[in-house]
Design an enzyme around this catalytic site. Structure first.
Site, PDB file in Angstrom:
ATOM      1  CG  ASP A  79      -5.892  -1.420   3.866  1.00  0.00           C
ATOM      2  OD1 ASP A  79      -5.599  -0.394   4.505  1.00  0.00           O
ATOM      3  OD2 ASP A  79      -6.367  -1.405   2.715  1.00  0.00           O
ATOM      4  CD  GLU A 137      -1.566   4.978   5.027  1.00  0.00           C
ATOM      5  OE1 GLU A 137      -2.608   5.608   4.806  1.00  0.00           O
ATOM      6  OE2 GLU A 137      -1.411   3.793   4.689  1.00  0.00           O
ATOM      7  CG  HIS A 157      -0.466   6.747   1.377  1.00  0.00           C
ATOM      8  ND1 HIS A 157       0.061   5.575   0.885  1.00  0.00           N
ATOM      9  CD2 HIS A 157      -1.758   6.480   1.673  1.00  0.00           C
ATOM     10  CE1 HIS A 157      -0.886   4.659   0.858  1.00  0.00           C
ATOM     11  NE2 HIS A 157      -1.999   5.176   1.337  1.00  0.00           N
ATOM     12  NE  ARG A 160     -11.273   2.076   2.165  1.00  0.00           N
ATOM     13  CZ  ARG A 160      -9.993   1.742   2.204  1.00  0.00           C
ATOM     14  NH1 ARG A 160      -9.292   1.883   3.327  1.00  0.00           N
ATOM     15  NH2 ARG A 160      -9.404   1.269   1.129  1.00  0.00           N
ATOM     16  CG  HIS A 219      -6.132   8.184   1.235  1.00  0.00           C
ATOM     17  ND1 HIS A 219      -6.042   7.951   2.593  1.00  0.00           N
ATOM     18  CD2 HIS A 219      -5.554   7.095   0.637  1.00  0.00           C
ATOM     19  CE1 HIS A 219      -5.447   6.785   2.808  1.00  0.00           C
ATOM     20  NE2 HIS A 219      -5.147   6.237   1.641  1.00  0.00           N
TER      21      HIS A 219
HETATM   22  C1  BGC Z   1      -5.594   2.348   2.430  1.00  0.00           C
HETATM   23  C2  BGC Z   1      -5.658   1.241   1.411  1.00  0.00           C
HETATM   24  C3  BGC Z   1      -5.419   1.820   0.065  1.00  0.00           C
HETATM   25  C4  BGC Z   1      -4.064   2.474   0.077  1.00  0.00           C
HETATM   26  C5  BGC Z   1      -3.669   3.083  -1.224  1.00  0.00           C
HETATM   27  C6  BGC Z   1      -4.226   2.921   2.373  1.00  0.00           C
HETATM   28  O1  BGC Z   1      -4.107   3.958   3.295  1.00  0.00           O
HETATM   29  O2  BGC Z   1      -5.932   1.928   3.721  1.00  0.00           O
HETATM   30  O3  BGC Z   1      -6.885   0.569   1.465  1.00  0.00           O
HETATM   31  O4  BGC Z   1      -5.480   0.861  -0.944  1.00  0.00           O
HETATM   32  O5  BGC Z   1      -4.033   3.455   1.079  1.00  0.00           O
HETATM   33  O6  BGC Z   1      -4.701   3.727  -1.824  1.00  0.00           O
END
Ligand code: BGC
Length: 363
Positions: A262, A328, A190, A91, A116
């Site tokens: 997360d 990640e 991801h 983010r 992302h």
């Molecule tokens: C984020 C999550 C998100 C997920 C899939 C992760 O990298 O930190 O908050 O929901 O990706 O979108």
């Protein structure tokens, strides 16, 4: 994913097949790489790792990567399954940042924030893919030139990503990027893993170790507060292997905010010139083990919190909360707005580089 034990062991040239066609008529390929007992399938759309097959302790392969069987599902509803993420993994607060006195606005696709790389990030682009076989390695080079201003980011970003399978069956990802104007970059992958096989249920009994003494706590919109908090005596302490699920119901305020893990973990080793091993995950039932080495200073550990039973995966099984986890490797979320975090700025004349290696074994 049926392949006979040992079938993936031989080094073979990458194989290309037609996977689907986008609405605008663009052809999407699927590439299959086999080496050292690992078989990997990658889509030219989003650089997506569609399947990753590795053997269990008895030599039986399973696909350990969550995904879909069809292109249409990836286009319509993927929560970034297997995807190549850019220009900025995770983010950016308020969907904006300021660089050299200029403020850049990004698409807000996650509440007030940009997630992302925005709604049409690298995960939704078709990449040029070139296969190769170099000595005992097989690989794919993915290339794309992201135009100046794409998704709000300054600079033409020339990006190259190599997906390599080594003779030992390791899966290595090497990222490189250059720009013609100052910008920010943070690329990652991801993939959602389930070492017992995708669609086989929860990963909460997997044992995870992360060499991180600190993590970056977040606010209600999952933006780091800027602190690097100790993991000691919190659910975030993975310095000794423990079950992913053991502390998930502890009532810790940070776990509530993320509906699970997360969070960005601050790797003790910091940023390094070559990949250093920092993570081990093991599934006690199948015996499969994955080790991750990276050059990056951080890793987002996401425990599949938003999988809610609404998606049907590659083998036709439904994914529910905690049925996969992501690790990640990255620079920290929101670094462009956080002067205390390692910089993600890339300037003309410099080359952004990042490498992450997944190696597989059994016990
Ligand atoms: C984020 C999550 C998100 C997920 C899939 C992760 O990298 O930190 O908050 O929901 O990706 O979108």
């Amino acid at each position: 994913m049926g392949s006979a034990p040992g079938e993936a062991a031989r080094t073979r040239d990458p194989v290309r097949e037609h996977f689907g066609t986008l609405d605008d008529g663009t052809r999407v390929d699927r590439w299959t790489l086999s080496n050292g007992g690992t078989r990997l399938r990658v889509l030219s759309y989003g650089g997506i790792v569609q399947t990753l097959e590795i053997p269990d302790r008895r030599g039986r392969p399973a696909n350990v990567s969550l995904g879909f069987a069809d292109l249409a599902d990836y286009v319509a509803k993927s929560p970034y399954f297997g995807a190549l993420i850019g220009r900025y993994g995770n983010r950016i607060a308020g969907a904006r940042f300021t660089l050299d006195g200029t403020t850049y606005r990004l698409p807000a696709n996650d509440g007030p924030n940009s997630l992302h790389g925005g709604d049409q990030g690298f995960d939704k682009r078709v990449w040029d893919v070139e296969p190769y076989r170099r000595g005992v390695d097989v690989g794919l080079t993915l290339r794309r030139v992201s135009p100046d201003g794409e998704m709000g980011y300054p600079g033409t970003l020339t990006t190259r990503v190599d997906y390599v399978l080594t003779a030992r069956g390791d899966f290595r990802v090497d990222y490189a990027a250059t720009t013609d104007r100052p910008t920010v970059v943070n690329l990652t992958n991801h993939t959602y893993f389930n070492l017992a096989g995708e669609g086989s249920g929860s990963v909460h009994d997997h044992r995870l170790r992360i060499d991180a003494s600190r993590y970056t706590p977040v606010d209600a919109t999952l933006i780091p507060t800027g602190r690097r908090a100790t993991v000691s005596r919190t659910p975030f302490d993975f310095r000794h292997a423990k079950r992913i699920g053991v502390d998930l119901r502890e009532g810790h305020e940070q776990i509530l905010l993320g509906q699970g893990y997360d969070h960005n973990f601050v790797l003790d080793k910091g940023a390094t010139a070559s990949p250093e091993q920092v993570i081990t995950v093991a599934d006690p039932v199948s015996g499969r083990i994955m080790r991750i080495a990276t050059t990056e200073p951080g890793v987002q550990f996401y425990s599949g919190n938003f999988l809610d039973g609404t998606l049907k995966g590659t083998s036709g099984r439904i994914y529910r909360q905690g049925d996969g986890f992501c690790l990640e490797t990255q620079h920290f979320p929101d670094s462009p707005n956080q002067p205390g975090f390692p910089s993600t700025v890339l300037r003309p004349g410099e080359t952004y580089r990042s490498s992450t290696v997944h190696s597989f074994g059994v016990r």
